[in-house]
Design a protein around this motif. Structure first.
Motif, mmCIF file in Angstrom:
data_model
loop_
_atom_site.group_PDB
_atom_site.id
_atom_site.type_symbol
_atom_site.label_atom_id
_atom_site.label_comp_id
_atom_site.label_asym_id
_atom_site.label_seq_id
_atom_site.Cartn_x
_atom_site.Cartn_y
_atom_site.Cartn_z
ATOM 1 N N ALA A 10 31.422 41.618 84.357
ATOM 2 C CA ALA A 10 30.896 43.016 84.965
ATOM 3 C C ALA A 10 29.744 43.595 83.830
ATOM 4 O O ALA A 10 28.838 44.090 84.640
ATOM 5 N N ASN A 11 29.618 43.029 82.869
ATOM 6 C CA ASN A 11 28.517 43.399 81.710
ATOM 7 C C ASN A 11 27.212 42.697 82.382
ATOM 8 O O ASN A 11 26.249 43.297 82.518
ATOM 9 N N VAL A 12 27.319 41.464 83.009
ATOM 10 C CA VAL A 12 26.077 40.874 83.401
ATOM 11 C C VAL A 12 25.832 41.225 84.670
ATOM 12 O O VAL A 12 24.339 41.580 85.060
ATOM 13 N N LEU A 13 26.933 41.731 85.433
ATOM 14 C CA LEU A 13 26.629 41.972 86.758
ATOM 15 C C LEU A 13 25.739 43.321 86.791
ATOM 16 O O LEU A 13 24.788 43.702 87.569
ATOM 17 N N PHE A 14 26.141 44.390 85.775
ATOM 18 C CA PHE A 14 25.481 45.623 85.929
ATOM 19 C C PHE A 14 24.384 45.759 84.598
ATOM 20 O O PHE A 14 23.681 47.035 84.762
ATOM 21 N N ALA A 15 23.946 44.663 84.181
ATOM 22 C CA ALA A 15 23.007 44.618 83.206
ATOM 23 C C ALA A 15 21.540 45.032 83.963
ATOM 24 O O ALA A 15 21.271 44.640 84.934
ATOM 25 N N GLY A 16 20.860 46.049 83.308
ATOM 26 C CA GLY A 16 19.760 46.117 84.044
ATOM 27 C C GLY A 16 19.819 47.077 85.061
ATOM 28 O O GLY A 16 18.787 47.281 85.766
ATOM 29 N N GLY A 17 20.913 47.563 85.302
ATOM 30 C CA GLY A 17 21.128 48.530 86.550
ATOM 31 C C GLY A 17 21.227 49.926 86.313
ATOM 32 O O GLY A 17 21.500 50.664 87.262
ATOM 33 N N GLY A 18 20.543 50.153 85.356
ATOM 34 C CA GLY A 18 20.595 51.790 84.915
ATOM 35 C C GLY A 18 19.503 52.449 85.723
ATOM 36 O O GLY A 18 18.785 51.795 86.573
ATOM 37 N N PRO A 19 19.392 53.684 85.480
ATOM 38 C CA PRO A 19 18.262 54.523 86.148
ATOM 39 C C PRO A 19 16.671 53.926 85.887
ATOM 40 O O PRO A 19 16.662 53.466 84.997
ATOM 41 N N ARG A 20 16.162 54.176 87.030
ATOM 42 C CA ARG A 20 14.596 53.607 86.621
ATOM 43 C C ARG A 20 13.660 54.496 87.639
ATOM 44 O O ARG A 20 14.155 55.346 88.582
ATOM 45 N N LEU A 21 12.658 54.909 86.956
ATOM 46 C CA LEU A 21 11.519 55.705 87.610
ATOM 47 C C LEU A 21 10.515 54.605 88.125
ATOM 48 O O LEU A 21 10.008 53.857 87.350
ATOM 49 N N PHE A 22 9.984 55.070 89.081
ATOM 50 C CA PHE A 22 8.616 54.450 89.963
ATOM 51 C C PHE A 22 7.624 55.367 90.364
ATOM 52 O O PHE A 22 7.930 56.390 90.432
ATOM 53 N N TYR A 23 6.463 55.009 89.748
ATOM 54 C CA TYR A 23 5.291 55.777 90.119
ATOM 55 C C TYR A 23 4.269 54.956 90.620
ATOM 56 O O TYR A 23 3.967 53.972 90.050
ATOM 57 N N THR A 96 3.339 58.290 94.621
ATOM 58 C CA THR A 96 4.656 58.119 94.999
ATOM 59 C C THR A 96 5.818 58.130 93.987
ATOM 60 O O THR A 96 5.236 57.566 92.924
ATOM 61 N N LEU A 97 6.666 59.107 93.678
ATOM 62 C CA LEU A 97 7.441 59.258 92.752
ATOM 63 C C LEU A 97 8.758 58.745 93.456
ATOM 64 O O LEU A 97 9.196 59.119 94.302
ATOM 65 N N ARG A 98 9.414 57.957 92.705
ATOM 66 C CA ARG A 98 10.850 57.304 92.971
ATOM 67 C C ARG A 98 11.795 57.396 91.884
ATOM 68 O O ARG A 98 11.676 56.795 90.831
ATOM 69 N N TRP A 99 13.001 57.806 92.217
ATOM 70 C CA TRP A 99 14.094 57.755 91.476
ATOM 71 C C TRP A 99 15.076 56.577 91.988
ATOM 72 O O TRP A 99 15.490 56.607 93.239
ATOM 73 N N GLU A 100 15.452 55.706 91.051
ATOM 74 C CA GLU A 100 16.246 54.377 91.467
ATOM 75 C C GLU A 100 17.584 54.411 90.568
ATOM 76 O O GLU A 100 17.273 54.380 89.463
ATOM 77 N N ASP A 101 18.812 54.355 90.982
ATOM 78 C CA ASP A 101 20.103 54.534 90.213
ATOM 79 C C ASP A 101 20.808 53.684 91.075
ATOM 80 O O ASP A 101 21.644 54.468 91.700
ATOM 81 N N GLY A 102 21.100 52.373 90.927
ATOM 82 C CA GLY A 102 21.974 51.716 91.819
ATOM 83 C C GLY A 102 21.733 51.848 93.212
ATOM 84 O O GLY A 102 20.439 51.572 93.683
ATOM 85 N N ASP A 103 22.466 52.389 94.056
ATOM 86 C CA ASP A 103 22.516 52.355 95.427
ATOM 87 C C ASP A 103 21.566 53.588 95.769
ATOM 88 O O ASP A 103 21.222 53.957 96.922
ATOM 89 N N ARG A 104 21.601 54.736 94.949
ATOM 90 C CA ARG A 104 20.824 55.843 95.140
ATOM 91 C C ARG A 104 19.512 55.910 94.822
ATOM 92 O O ARG A 104 18.909 55.593 93.649
#
Length: 149
Positions: A10-23, A96-104
């Protein structure tokens, strides 16, 4: 043993999957005509001058800087509402501003915004994009004449 393997997987699967901003800013005729910056909550960032660039410039913001940038995204409701100003202004590039958090994911595109938080957030990303040669030593600090890097 099974729980240990499950937690490790689970730790490997979700690593790096936190919120991210894109511009990104696309402005044909400017130099560069396109650039994008991605930023995760830890402050890790990448700068590219093409969406498919294989070797992005990587740099790191301090925890306080990343917290401020993510705080602005939160104040903007993670880009769920239009930011384009109704005022007619010269074309200054499509942002372009984008919020990415998993599927959201939520995204907004605009040329110019009168929203103070949007302008401040764009200023943050523009400073990151204008300093690729020193991005590995990035640290933005307020000064009496503006921002220094």
């Amino acid at each position: 043993m099974k729980w240990t393997l499950f937690l490790l997987f689970a730790n490997v699967l979700f690593a790096g999957g936190g919120p991210r901003l894109f511009y990104s800013r696309s402005f044909p005729g400017s130099v560069p005509a396109y650039f994008q910056v991605t930023l995760d909550r830890s402050g890790d960032a990448e700068y590219r001058e093409a969406p498919d660039e294989d070797d992005p410039l990587k740099f790191h913001l301090t925890e306080a800087e990343a917290h401020e940038v993510f705080g602005l995204a939160e104040k903007l409701d993670y880009f769920k509402h239009p930011l384009e100003s109704p005022v007619k202004v010269a074309f200054m590039g499509t942002k372009t501003l984008r919020w990415e958090d998993g599927d959201r994911k939520s995204e907004v595109k605009f040329n110019y915004s009168e929203d103070p938080q949007a302008r401040e957030l764009v200023d943050w990303f523009e400073r990151m994009g204008n300093r690729p040669s020193i991005a590995s030593n990035w640290s933005a600090r307020p000064s009496t004449t503006g921002w220094e890097c």
